[in-house]
Design a protein around this motif. Structure first.
Motif, mmCIF file in Angstrom:
data_model
loop_
_atom_site.group_PDB
_atom_site.id
_atom_site.type_symbol
_atom_site.label_atom_id
_atom_site.label_comp_id
_atom_site.label_asym_id
_atom_site.label_seq_id
_atom_site.Cartn_x
_atom_site.Cartn_y
_atom_site.Cartn_z
ATOM 1 N N GLU A 2 -22.652 16.669 83.973
ATOM 2 C CA GLU A 2 -22.251 15.439 83.285
ATOM 3 C C GLU A 2 -23.441 14.509 83.101
ATOM 4 O O GLU A 2 -23.581 13.829 82.076
ATOM 5 C CB GLU A 2 -21.135 14.731 84.067
ATOM 6 N N ASN A 3 -24.309 14.475 84.107
ATOM 7 C CA ASN A 3 -25.506 13.637 84.011
ATOM 8 C C ASN A 3 -26.441 14.144 82.918
ATOM 9 O O ASN A 3 -27.041 13.358 82.173
ATOM 10 C CB ASN A 3 -26.239 13.615 85.355
ATOM 11 N N ILE A 4 -26.556 15.502 82.808
ATOM 12 C CA ILE A 4 -27.375 16.089 81.739
ATOM 13 C C ILE A 4 -26.813 15.692 80.374
ATOM 14 O O ILE A 4 -27.553 15.311 79.457
ATOM 15 C CB ILE A 4 -27.424 17.620 81.888
ATOM 16 N N LYS A 5 -25.497 15.765 80.207
ATOM 17 C CA LYS A 5 -24.868 15.397 78.936
ATOM 18 C C LYS A 5 -25.116 13.922 78.606
ATOM 19 O O LYS A 5 -25.423 13.565 77.449
ATOM 20 C CB LYS A 5 -23.359 15.658 79.009
ATOM 21 N N TYR A 6 -24.964 13.084 79.635
ATOM 22 C CA TYR A 6 -25.140 11.639 79.414
ATOM 23 C C TYR A 6 -26.576 11.323 78.965
ATOM 24 O O TYR A 6 -26.802 10.596 77.983
ATOM 25 C CB TYR A 6 -24.812 10.869 80.689
ATOM 26 N N GLU A 7 -27.557 11.869 79.695
ATOM 27 C CA GLU A 7 -28.950 11.595 79.356
ATOM 28 C C GLU A 7 -29.316 12.201 78.004
ATOM 29 O O GLU A 7 -30.124 11.636 77.258
ATOM 30 C CB GLU A 7 -29.883 12.146 80.450
ATOM 31 N N ASN A 8 -28.735 13.363 77.685
ATOM 32 C CA ASN A 8 -29.008 13.987 76.390
ATOM 33 C C ASN A 8 -28.439 13.141 75.246
ATOM 34 O O ASN A 8 -29.087 12.968 74.207
ATOM 35 C CB ASN A 8 -28.414 15.398 76.358
ATOM 36 N N GLU A 9 -27.240 12.592 75.435
ATOM 37 C CA GLU A 9 -26.650 11.708 74.428
ATOM 38 C C GLU A 9 -27.490 10.435 74.268
ATOM 39 O O GLU A 9 -27.676 9.933 73.160
ATOM 40 C CB GLU A 9 -25.217 11.360 74.816
ATOM 41 N N ARG A 10 -27.968 9.949 75.411
ATOM 42 C CA ARG A 10 -28.818 8.760 75.382
ATOM 43 C C ARG A 10 -30.102 9.033 74.596
ATOM 44 O O ARG A 10 -30.524 8.234 73.760
ATOM 45 C CB ARG A 10 -29.145 8.353 76.817
ATOM 46 N N MET A 11 -30.729 10.185 74.874
ATOM 47 C CA MET A 11 -31.934 10.550 74.150
ATOM 48 C C MET A 11 -31.651 10.744 72.663
ATOM 49 O O MET A 11 -32.442 10.343 71.800
ATOM 50 C CB MET A 11 -32.518 11.837 74.742
#
Length: 411
Positions: free
Chosen positions: A235-244
């Motif tokens: 979930e953290n990977i998804k969040y940071e990827n969306e942020r990027m």
């Protein structure tokens, strides 16, 4: 931006150079005038002294007696200047009766006019002055009063030529300096322009290059999510990827605004604002916020419709994200005297006055932790300002009575 920098450099340089040119010419004129006045007064004193000793002197053949320095003047005038000057003089007794007069140039004054003019000067009560193309001096002795006048027509003409020449010289100098300033400004900003173009190209290239790995990470994360449900690391990977992904898209938006000429057309701005408000009503409702709007009908604006939609959305999204709990958001669109004004206001914490311009800079956030929490990365307002600028508009923020108001003005 580079063009504005060049204009600013030229304006500042020209203001400085014009000040120097005007000051220099002013000093030349002032010193010339002071020296001329000093010499005139000195020659009048010389004439009066010569009269006291020998009667009316013949300025063509008689050298006046040497003068000593006094509070009135310091002798510097050459004998030649005295010889070529035209004098008029009238001697009065202490009762005001004419004793004798000297009229070196009857073409300047008739004898009657000379006596009358001298009498008027005597009644004025001034000992020294200028008037009617003459400079005069009144000296009082024990048994007579002498009104000495010197013709200044030639001198006044010389001064007028000096003024004209200074104006012409000053104008030509300023034009030459303007051209030099324009050339120098181009040379000065050239390195900045090159660096700025490279920066824009880098942002554009980097944004496009990052889109592919971001899309790949997103796709792989979705696939992993099917096999690893509720995994906090994933979930953290998804969040940071969306942020990027959001940052990259915003950077590309900025690059596009700076490199691509907008497509302008007539747009009903009233309908466009209403259409962009509707999607945010649900978001405002979910956050217990009161969303009010007052949109004037049929306001037409020549603009890039896509960019204008983005600008409106940024301002409304910013208001919802930064509104105080259970607060209010007010949106108004008006037109008055040909000027269109869009205001987006929300209740919330006041922005410090020294930060109200900085919030439109890239990646600037006055409250880092809060900005990150609401999903903003310091680019939205930069994009809004860029869009406003390309439409010859102005955007700024005011804080009044616990309301943060973003103002957008178009001519």
């Amino acid at each position: 931006m580079i063009s504005r920098s060049r204009i600013r450099i030229v304006v500042i340089t020209m203001m400085f150079l014009i000040f120097i040119v005007v000051s220099t010419l002013g000093i030349i004129y002032g010193t010339t005038r002071i020296q001329t006045t000093k010499e005139n007064k000195e020659m009048l004193h010389m004439f009066a002294k010569a009269y006291d000793e020998n009667g009316f002197p013949d300025s063509a053949i008689l050298q006046p007696s040497p003068q000593k320095a006094s509070d009135d003047f310091t002798p510097t005038t050459s004998f030649h200047n005295f010889q070529v000057s035209t004098f008029y003089a009238v001697a009065f007794d202490l009762d005001g009766n004419v004793i004798e007069y000297l009229n070196d140039a009857p073409s300047g004054f008739s004898n009657e006019a000379l006596v009358e003019y001298a009498s008027n000067l005597l009644k004025s009560g001034k000992d020294y002055g200028e008037g009617n193309s003459v400079t005069y001096l009144i000296t009082k002795e024990d048994d007579y009063i002498l009104v000495t006048m010197m013709d200044t027509v030639l001198m006044d003409l010389t001064i007028s030529y000096l003024i004209k020449n200074m104006i012409v010289f000053g104008g030509i100098s300023i034009l030459i300096l303007l051209m030099v300033s324009i050339i120098l400004s181009k040379w000065v900003v050239k390195p900045i322009e090159t660096a700025y173009e490279k920066q824009k190209q880098f942002i554009s290239d980097a944004g496009h290059e990052l889109k592919t790995p971001i899309s790949t990470i997103s796709a792989n994360a979705e696939i992993l999510g099917r096999n690893l449900p509720d995994n906090p690391w994933l979930e953290n990977i998804k969040y940071e990827n969306e942020r990027m992904s959001t940052i990259v898209h915003q950077l590309l938006d900025l690059a596009r605004l700076e490199n691509i000429k907008p497509t302008m057309s007539e747009v009903n701005l009233s309908e466009l604002v209403l259409a962009n408000i509707l999607p945010f009503e649900a978001s405002a409702y979910e956050n217990n916020l009161e969303l009010n709007y007052d949109i004037a009908n049929d306001i037409i604006k020549v603009c890039d419709k896509t960019n204008m939609e983005k600008l409106i959305s940024i301002l409304i999204d910013n208001a919802i994200s930064n509104c105080s709990p259970n607060g209010k958001i007010n949106i108004t669109l008006t037109e008055e005297s040909g000027k269109i004004m869009l205001k987006v206001a929300n209740t919330g914490e006041e922005i410090p006055e020294n930060e109200r311009e900085k919030i439109f800079e890239r990646f600037y956030r006055s409250d880092y932790s809060r900005a990150e929490r609401v999903g903003h990365y310091g680019l939205g307002l930069s994009i809004a300002k860029a869009i406003a600028t390309e439409h010859e508009g102005k955007i700024w923020v005011d804080c009044i009575d616990d309301n943060v108001i973003f103002n957008l003005n178009f001519k």
